[in-house]
Design a protein around this motif. Structure first.
Motif, mmCIF file in Angstrom:
data_model
loop_
_atom_site.group_PDB
_atom_site.id
_atom_site.type_symbol
_atom_site.label_atom_id
_atom_site.label_comp_id
_atom_site.label_asym_id
_atom_site.label_seq_id
_atom_site.Cartn_x
_atom_site.Cartn_y
_atom_site.Cartn_z
ATOM 1 N N GLY A 287 0.810 -1.208 0.000
ATOM 2 C CA GLY A 287 0.000 0.000 0.000
ATOM 3 C C GLY A 287 0.840 1.254 0.000
ATOM 4 N N ARG A 288 0.195 2.372 -0.365
ATOM 5 C CA ARG A 288 0.873 3.674 -0.390
ATOM 6 C C ARG A 288 -0.005 4.698 0.314
ATOM 7 N N VAL A 289 0.591 5.494 1.206
ATOM 8 C CA VAL A 289 -0.151 6.512 1.941
ATOM 9 C C VAL A 289 -0.531 7.654 1.004
ATOM 10 N N VAL A 290 -1.816 8.008 0.969
ATOM 11 C CA VAL A 290 -2.272 9.106 0.119
ATOM 12 C C VAL A 290 -2.860 10.255 0.932
ATOM 13 N N ASP A 291 -3.134 10.029 2.226
ATOM 14 C CA ASP A 291 -3.653 11.111 3.056
ATOM 15 C C ASP A 291 -3.422 10.748 4.519
ATOM 16 N N ARG A 292 -3.241 11.803 5.366
ATOM 17 C CA ARG A 292 -3.060 11.592 6.810
ATOM 18 C C ARG A 292 -3.678 12.764 7.543
ATOM 19 N N GLU A 293 -4.609 12.457 8.448
ATOM 20 C CA GLU A 293 -5.221 13.461 9.306
ATOM 21 C C GLU A 293 -4.745 13.204 10.729
ATOM 22 N N PHE A 294 -4.005 14.164 11.300
ATOM 23 C CA PHE A 294 -3.393 14.003 12.620
ATOM 24 C C PHE A 294 -4.173 14.831 13.640
ATOM 25 N N TYR A 295 -4.633 14.173 14.718
ATOM 26 C CA TYR A 295 -5.459 14.830 15.719
ATOM 27 C C TYR A 295 -4.771 14.955 17.084
ATOM 28 N N GLY A 296 -3.534 14.532 17.177
ATOM 29 C CA GLY A 296 -2.833 14.576 18.451
ATOM 30 C C GLY A 296 -2.979 13.269 19.193
ATOM 31 N N HIS A 297 -4.196 12.987 19.659
ATOM 32 C CA HIS A 297 -4.433 11.733 20.385
ATOM 33 C C HIS A 297 -4.536 10.540 19.458
ATOM 34 N N ASP A 298 -4.859 10.785 18.170
ATOM 35 C CA ASP A 298 -4.872 9.700 17.200
ATOM 36 C C ASP A 298 -4.684 10.267 15.799
#
Length: 345
Positions: A287-298
């Motif tokens: 697989g290849r990462v296409v998006d990342r949403e970082f919220y701190g706790h997760d």
């Protein structure tokens, strides 16, 4: 078996050509907080209004506290039902103080002053009795409305979209407060919501409605992890579905082989929740990462597999993956549903 506070059996209600309730059946355990969850138009508020007596059903029966409220030969008026109601817009009397709003539902001759003081303390507003509703925040008005609903000592309390008027910042705090109040008051409560997170967080039991019917009743954990079909699974949160084939209690999918106890052999759709997907940085991964949403706790990471399939993973704040990283994928657990149009729409 736990005693029930409310029983609805085969309730139907039509408005012209619209079938708002279609055999609505539900038991609400005594002393519990039940979330009535469903999309707009599923019949949630109509069900609440039928229980309260604001709508008379076309057929079926409703009992509250063991007493029949409505059936083919019985009709108990709303004010005689021992049902407290918290409306979506609170419906406080603007010309009455907080204390007088709460006292409105107390029968004359009771120790009204003592009852009001107790309720003000219960809802954390012991110093606000002389204030007017417009002087309160939305969360405080919500608690006054709840105290007023509890004032007459009802068998059950019904709440219609109780947090919809609050902004997101206040909503989480107020719903925690309301649940605490209901538990401390030892009352049975049913609240209507279309917010899945709200239903899962606040309820002892959740009843999911669709097209005027209850399609599943379970505690929040069971409902989320073992939905009755693909529709409930999709409605309750993010999920991906892959086709698979079951043989001998094992399902074969493009993402691997998984145990599925109790599932008969044949074609299935396999539900994968994001939190069940684990990713590891791997230059030879699939697989290849296409998006990342970082919220701190997760964080929520979206990947595209080599076969073009998109998959989401929810995990703690690490690993710190970047867009473009290659990753290997492991799936901890799956749930399988029989494949077919009846289970996917």
């Amino acid at each position: 078996m736990k005693a029930t506070a409310i029983t609805c059996d085969g309730v139907t209600k039509r408005f012209g050509d619209v079938n708002a309730l279609d055999g609505f059946t539900l038991d609400v355990p005594l002393g519990s907080v039940l979330g009535l969850l469903g999309p707009s138009g599923s019949g949630k508020t109509t069900a609440l209004r039928v229980i309260a007596g604001f709508e008379r059903p076309d057929s079926g029966s409703v009992t509250v506290g063991g007493a029949t409220m409505v059936d083919a030969s019985t009709w108990v008026r709303p004010e005689q039902r021992k049902v407290g109601m918290v409306f979506q817009h609170y419906a406080l009397f603007p010309h009455l103080s907080v204390a007088r709003n709460i006292a409105y539902g107390i029968t004359k001759g009771e120790n009204a002053g003592g009852r009001v003081s107790h309720l003000l303390n219960l809802v954390g507003l012991s110093a606000a009795g002389d204030r007017m509703p417009h002087e309160l925040s939305g969360g405080e008005q919500q608690r006054v409305a709840l105290a007023r609903a509890l004032a007459a000592g009802p068998e059950v309390v019904l709440l219609d979209e109780p947090f919809s008027n609050l902004d997101a910042r206040r909503r989480n705090r107020v719903r925690r407060d309301v649940r605490t109040i209901l538990v401390e008051a030892r009352t049975t409560a049913v609240f209507v919501t279309h917010d899945q997170e709200e239903a899962l967080a606040m309820s002892d039991t959740v009843a999911v409605m669709r097209s005027g019917r209850v399609v599943q009743v379970a505690d929040p954990g069971e409902l989320y992890h073992r939905p009755s079909d693909c529709w409930v699974a999709r409605f309750l949160g993010e999920a991906e579905f892959v086709l698979g084939t079951v043989s001998g209690g094992v399902v074969e999918t493009a993402l691997g082989r998984f145990p599925v106890a109790g599932q008969p052999d044949g074609s299935v759709e396999v539900m994968i929740r994001p939190e069940q997907v684990r990713l590891s940085r791997d230059d030879r991964g699939t697989g290849r990462v296409v998006d990342r949403e970082f919220y701190g706790h997760d964080q929520v990471v979206t990947i595209v597999l080599d076969d073009g399939r998109r998959l989401m993973s929810r995990s703690g704040p690490s690993p710190a993956l970047a867009i473009g990283d290659r990753v290997s994928v492991e799936v901890d657990e799956v749930v399988a549903f029989p494949a077919g149009p009846d289970h996917t729409h």
